[in-house]
Design an enzyme around this catalytic site. Structure first.
Site, PDB file in Angstrom:
ATOM      1  N   ASP A  67     -14.245 -18.961 -51.052  1.00 39.66           N
ATOM      2  CA  ASP A  67     -14.282 -20.337 -51.540  1.00 39.66           C
ATOM      3  C   ASP A  67     -14.804 -20.427 -52.969  1.00 39.66           C
ATOM      4  OD1 ASP A  67     -16.889 -19.617 -50.887  1.00 39.66           O
ATOM      5  OD2 ASP A  67     -16.971 -20.892 -49.119  1.00 39.66           O
ATOM      6  N   ASN A 136     -24.711 -25.758 -39.767  1.00 42.99           N
ATOM      7  CA  ASN A 136     -23.818 -26.635 -38.994  1.00 42.99           C
ATOM      8  C   ASN A 136     -22.610 -25.881 -38.440  1.00 42.99           C
ATOM      9  OD1 ASN A 136     -22.259 -26.190 -41.236  1.00 42.99           O
ATOM     10  ND2 ASN A 136     -22.106 -28.332 -41.872  1.00 42.99           N
ATOM     11  N   HIS A 138     -20.531 -23.974 -40.216  1.00 46.76           N
ATOM     12  CA  HIS A 138     -19.364 -23.774 -41.088  1.00 46.76           C
ATOM     13  C   HIS A 138     -19.153 -22.302 -41.397  1.00 46.76           C
ATOM     14  CE1 HIS A 138     -21.767 -24.481 -45.108  1.00 46.76           C
ATOM     15  NE2 HIS A 138     -21.774 -23.207 -44.784  1.00 46.76           N
TER      16      HIS A 138
END
Ligand code: PGA
Length: 241
Positions: A67, A136, A138
């Site tokens: 990313d 969370n 991800h």
């Protein structure tokens, strides 16, 4: 999923690095998927040390990062391009044109997502993908709710992710709101996956991954459906198992 528990972050980094090096030794042209964040930096240090000591070569390796922030220039110290150069690429013998990261400043960002996805496929796909996990759940920047069939795409970062990453910026306002990330299906297409999990702040996420259901609300849970995942977790991260 195979779980390897280590007594420390140092040992986690050593063990994961040793496995990566052995994959490179058996395939000099390995397509290696890389991650940013605090967790993989210990592994990168080990790879650099090994390169200096044992001359493991990256001359024919291609790397593909998960990313990149949108709107941050490559040369900006906050970019993942910069992070990878500082933490790995500048310290090994990989030609920089074989290191690939989405361009978060591309004029047409949707086009850039398509290009990156196709580019990985044209290179024959990823042999080994390194992953971290967010609190969370991800993976990459695929936040909860991201469809499992997603390919490289633009994502709005969760507020919790922006807060966690604000430690790298002067203020929370400076943390970008969007990023380009490989999708969940892009990650799942890798032949092999190493998930690195370290520290008490990840203990709940790891327990949910190991004991919870497969759900798009907890993106890492998709890894249960992959045939070749190894989780490297230190004792702190494994405390709730
Ligand atoms: P971290 O980030 O390694 O800095 O904890 C992991 C992630 O958010 O995916």
């Amino acid at each position: 999923m195979k779980l390897i528990r280590t007594t420390s972050y140092e040992e986690l980094s050593q063990q994961a690095a040793a496995e990566i090096i052995s994959r490179i030794q058996s395939n000099h042209r390995l397509n290696l998927g890389l991650a940013t964040g605090s967790t993989p930096t210990g592994v990168y240090k080990q790879l650099i040390e090994d390169h200096k000591k044992n001359k493991t070569s990256y001359k024919e390796i291609n790397t593909f990062n998960l990313d990149e922030y949108i709107g941050i220039a490559k040369k900006d110290p906050h970019s993942y391009h910069y992070f990878m150069c500082e933490n790995l690429f500048h310290h090994i013998d990989i030609p920089l044109d074989q290191t690939h990261i989405p361009d978060g400043t591309a004029k047409d960002l949707k086009e850039e997502c398509l290009r990156y996805e196709q580019f990985i496929q044209e290179h024959g796909g990823i042999d080994l993908q390194i992953l971290g996990i967010g609190q969370n759940g991800h993976i990459g920047f695929n936040e909860p709710g991201t469809p499992f069939d997603s390919r490289t795409h633009i994502i709005m970062l969760a507020e919790s992710t922006r807060k966690a990453n604000s430690r790298f910026f002067d203020s929370l306002e400076e943390v970008p709101k969007q990023a380009i990330t490989m999708g969940i299906a892009s990650i799942m297409a890798s032949m092999e996956i190493f998930l690195l999990v370290s520290g008490t702040s990840k203990a709940e996420a790891l327990a949910r991954l190991m004991n919870g259901a497969v759900s798009e609300q907890f993106p890492a849970s998709v890894l249960k459906k992959h045939p070749n995942v190894t989780i490297f977790a230190d004792n702190e991260a494994a405390a709730l198992l």
